[in-house]
Design a protein around this motif. Structure first.
Motif, short mmCIF file in Angstrom:
data_model
loop_
_atom_site.label_atom_id
_atom_site.label_comp_id
_atom_site.label_asym_id
_atom_site.label_seq_id
_atom_site.Cartn_x
_atom_site.Cartn_y
_atom_site.Cartn_z
N SER A 308 40.74 13.70 14.38
CA SER A 308 41.74 14.38 15.40
C SER A 308 41.58 14.31 16.73
O SER A 308 42.41 14.73 17.58
CB SER A 308 41.90 15.74 14.88
N VAL A 309 40.40 14.06 17.22
CA VAL A 309 40.04 14.24 18.70
C VAL A 309 40.82 12.84 19.41
O VAL A 309 41.06 13.09 20.58
CB VAL A 309 38.59 14.15 18.98
N LEU A 310 41.07 11.99 18.68
CA LEU A 310 41.96 10.75 19.14
C LEU A 310 43.35 11.07 19.18
O LEU A 310 44.11 10.11 19.90
CB LEU A 310 41.56 9.61 18.61
N ALA A 311 43.93 11.95 18.64
CA ALA A 311 45.34 12.36 18.49
C ALA A 311 46.18 12.33 19.70
O ALA A 311 45.90 12.92 20.71
CB ALA A 311 45.50 13.53 17.83
N ILE A 321 46.91 15.00 28.18
CA ILE A 321 45.72 14.83 27.72
C ILE A 321 44.86 14.08 28.74
O ILE A 321 43.56 14.47 28.94
CB ILE A 321 45.74 13.95 26.41
N LEU A 322 45.43 13.25 29.44
CA LEU A 322 44.63 12.39 30.74
C LEU A 322 44.16 13.24 31.56
O LEU A 322 43.11 13.43 31.91
CB LEU A 322 45.58 11.46 31.33
N ASP A 323 45.06 14.49 31.99
CA ASP A 323 44.60 15.34 32.82
C ASP A 323 43.57 16.19 32.33
O ASP A 323 42.76 16.55 33.22
CB ASP A 323 46.06 16.41 33.22
N ASP A 324 43.55 16.51 31.21
CA ASP A 324 42.44 17.30 30.59
C ASP A 324 41.18 16.52 30.70
O ASP A 324 40.05 17.02 30.92
CB ASP A 324 43.03 17.71 29.10
N LEU A 325 41.27 15.10 30.30
CA LEU A 325 40.01 14.28 30.33
C LEU A 325 39.66 14.18 31.74
O LEU A 325 38.30 14.29 32.12
CB LEU A 325 40.73 12.87 29.76
N ARG A 329 38.10 18.94 30.40
CA ARG A 329 38.69 19.71 29.43
C ARG A 329 38.63 19.40 28.12
O ARG A 329 39.07 19.93 27.08
CB ARG A 329 39.92 20.57 30.08
N ALA A 330 38.89 17.91 27.97
CA ALA A 330 39.23 17.13 26.80
C ALA A 330 38.01 17.38 25.79
O ALA A 330 36.76 17.54 26.08
CB ALA A 330 39.58 15.71 27.07
N PRO A 331 38.27 17.17 24.63
CA PRO A 331 37.25 17.20 23.58
C PRO A 331 36.30 16.20 23.77
O PRO A 331 36.41 15.03 24.29
CB PRO A 331 38.22 16.91 22.09
N ALA A 332 34.97 16.25 23.60
CA ALA A 332 33.84 15.64 23.91
C ALA A 332 33.92 14.10 23.32
O ALA A 332 33.80 13.11 23.60
CB ALA A 332 32.61 16.19 23.51
N LEU A 334 36.98 12.72 22.54
CA LEU A 334 37.90 11.70 23.18
C LEU A 334 37.14 11.12 24.33
O LEU A 334 37.22 9.93 24.78
CB LEU A 334 38.95 12.59 23.41
N ARG A 335 36.41 12.17 25.06
CA ARG A 335 35.72 11.67 26.49
C ARG A 335 34.69 10.66 25.89
O ARG A 335 34.73 9.52 26.73
CB ARG A 335 34.83 12.86 26.89
N ASP A 336 33.93 10.60 24.93
CA ASP A 336 33.14 9.66 24.72
C ASP A 336 33.58 8.44 24.12
O ASP A 336 33.08 7.20 24.46
CB ASP A 336 32.08 10.19 23.63
N THR A 337 34.68 8.47 23.44
CA THR A 337 35.35 7.30 22.88
C THR A 337 36.04 6.59 24.09
O THR A 337 35.83 5.18 24.17
CB THR A 337 36.64 7.52 22.01
N VAL A 338 36.68 7.23 25.08
CA VAL A 338 37.22 6.60 26.41
C VAL A 338 36.08 5.78 26.97
O VAL A 338 36.14 4.55 27.69
CB VAL A 338 38.04 7.40 27.13
N CYS A 339 34.84 6.47 27.25
CA CYS A 339 33.80 5.84 28.01
C CYS A 339 33.21 4.87 27.31
O CYS A 339 32.71 3.97 27.84
CB CYS A 339 32.40 7.22 28.11
#
Length: 387
Positions: A308-311, A321-325, A329-332, A334-339
């Motif tokens: 669900s974090v990737l939704a 969502i990008l603004d949150d990232l 403020r984004a889920p950890a 999602l942050r870790d997936t992008v990184c």
């Protein structure tokens, strides 16, 4: 290199003969090159192309077939004249087709890579199987989709980033699109489903490619080598530990990750994730096979998360969502997936010595505000420049 000329006839028999040759020679030139040029020709009937692509089944696809198709369509593409950056540049993209409805992970990762001062040649299009393709997302952020070549080069100088909007660079594709749409209506895959990453008009020497069907990874890696890639990595995410069936066309902390290297990364060590020297000894070590590495994200300091974090949603929602990232403020997950994806791209581009170092650098840039600053500069740049 093939010297085959485009197919001179629009007859169905000519394509039938090509299929026979492809079956006999397993995709070797010049037959594949002839077929590609025929598909790009306005003089060949759509019904003829549709039938040919229908019969060009997956069991006929080989690395050489893909490479010859790529060479043909690259030769027909608009040249943005970015050779000065190509030797250092990386593309971060997926084939699409995973129907995951996820956030624009690869584009967000590309922003981090550009903020790290590595040239990014981002090649993409509008959504085909999702709500927000890279082009939709970038347009919502204020990036022009059809910038001229001078603007693209200025963008590389100022931002280490250029977006090559596929329809603007591949006019020949308009002659293939009706056949592709007809086959898509039949829910039938064609070779064009995985060709996109191979025909980046900027021709970067480094590529991180997400693939939704792991079985094609060795073939796609071989194609990268045949078109001259220096360092390439094919990645796939799957809930199955054996990567059966379709999955995610990017790395994540959600699923099992499968890595297949190309060029200098062809021989990956499963324990160290280091590229081993390409040599006769290494070929013997692997039995001649291209290694596929199963990456446990936990081993590089990342915590598993729920899907669900990737939704994601449409382009407007994904910008939120990008603004949150960017504001942490984004889920950890999602942050870790992008990184993870950005870190892999930095490693592929030789910006860092290891994948873990790449992930650490990506996290530092993202959480420290450098990526947010970069995006603000990019938006200001494009608001001031005529495309």
């Amino acid at each position: 290199m093939s010297t085959a000329s485009p197919l001179p006839s629009a007859s169905a028999k000519a394509f039938t003969d090509l299929l026979t040759q492809l079956r006999a020679h397993r995709g070797h030139a010049p037959e594949a090159s002839v077929a590609a040029h025929a598909l790009a020709s306005a003089e060949v009937a759509t019904d003829t192309k549709t039938q040919f692509l229908r019969e060009l089944s997956e069991d006929l696809w080989t690395s050489t077939l893909l490479a010859e198709f790529a060479k043909a369509f690259r030769s027909l593409a608009r040249n943005p004249h970015v050779e000065a950056w190509a030797g250092r540049a990386v593309d971060v993209c997926g084939t699409g087709g995973d129907h995951s409805g996820s956030f624009n992970v690869s584009t967000a990762a590309a922003f981090i890579v550009a903020a790290a001062r590595v040239p990014v040649f981002k090649h993409g299009n509008r959504a085909q199987t999702s709500q927000s393709g890279s082009a939709d997302f970038l347009e919502e952020l204020g990036f022009p989709l059809e910038a001229n070549d001078a603007t693209l080069r200025a963008s590389l100088r100022e931002l280490n980033f250029a977006f090559f909007y596929a329809p603007a660079f591949h006019p020949a594709f308009q002659h293939v699109m009706p056949a592709r749409k007809a086959l898509a209506a039949e829910r039938r895959r064609t070779v064009f489903n995985i060709l996109g990453p191979l025909i980046n008009p900027g021709r970067p020497l480094h590529q991180l490619i997400g693939l939704y069907h792991q079985a094609w990874a060795p073939m796609l890696a071989g194609s990268l080598e045949e078109i001259g890639i220096r360092r390439g990595l094919i990645v796939h995410g799957n809930s199955s530990p054996t990567a059966s069936g379709d999955g995610l066309d990017e790395l994540s902390v959600v699923y099992n990750n499968f890595l297949t290297g190309a060029g200098e990364l062809r021989f990956l060590d499963a324990q160290t994730l280091q590229a081993r020297p390409t040599s006769a000894d290494e070929a013997a070590f692997t039995g001649g096979e291209r290694p596929v590495v199963n990456l446990d994200a936990g081993k590089i300091g990342l915590t598993p998360a729920e899907p669900s974090v990737l939704a994601g949603g449409d382009a407007k929602r994904n910008v939120q969502i990008l603004d949150d990232l960017l504001d942490n403020r984004a889920p950890a997950g999602l942050r870790d997936t992008v990184c993870l994806n950005a870190g892999a791209a930095l490693w592929v581009a030789n910006r860092t010595g290891t994948l873990k170092a790449g992930v650490d650098e990506a996290r530092r840039l993202l959480t420290g505000g450098e990526v947010k600053k970069w995006l603000r500069q990019a938006q200001e740049f494009f608001s001031d420049v005529k495309s």
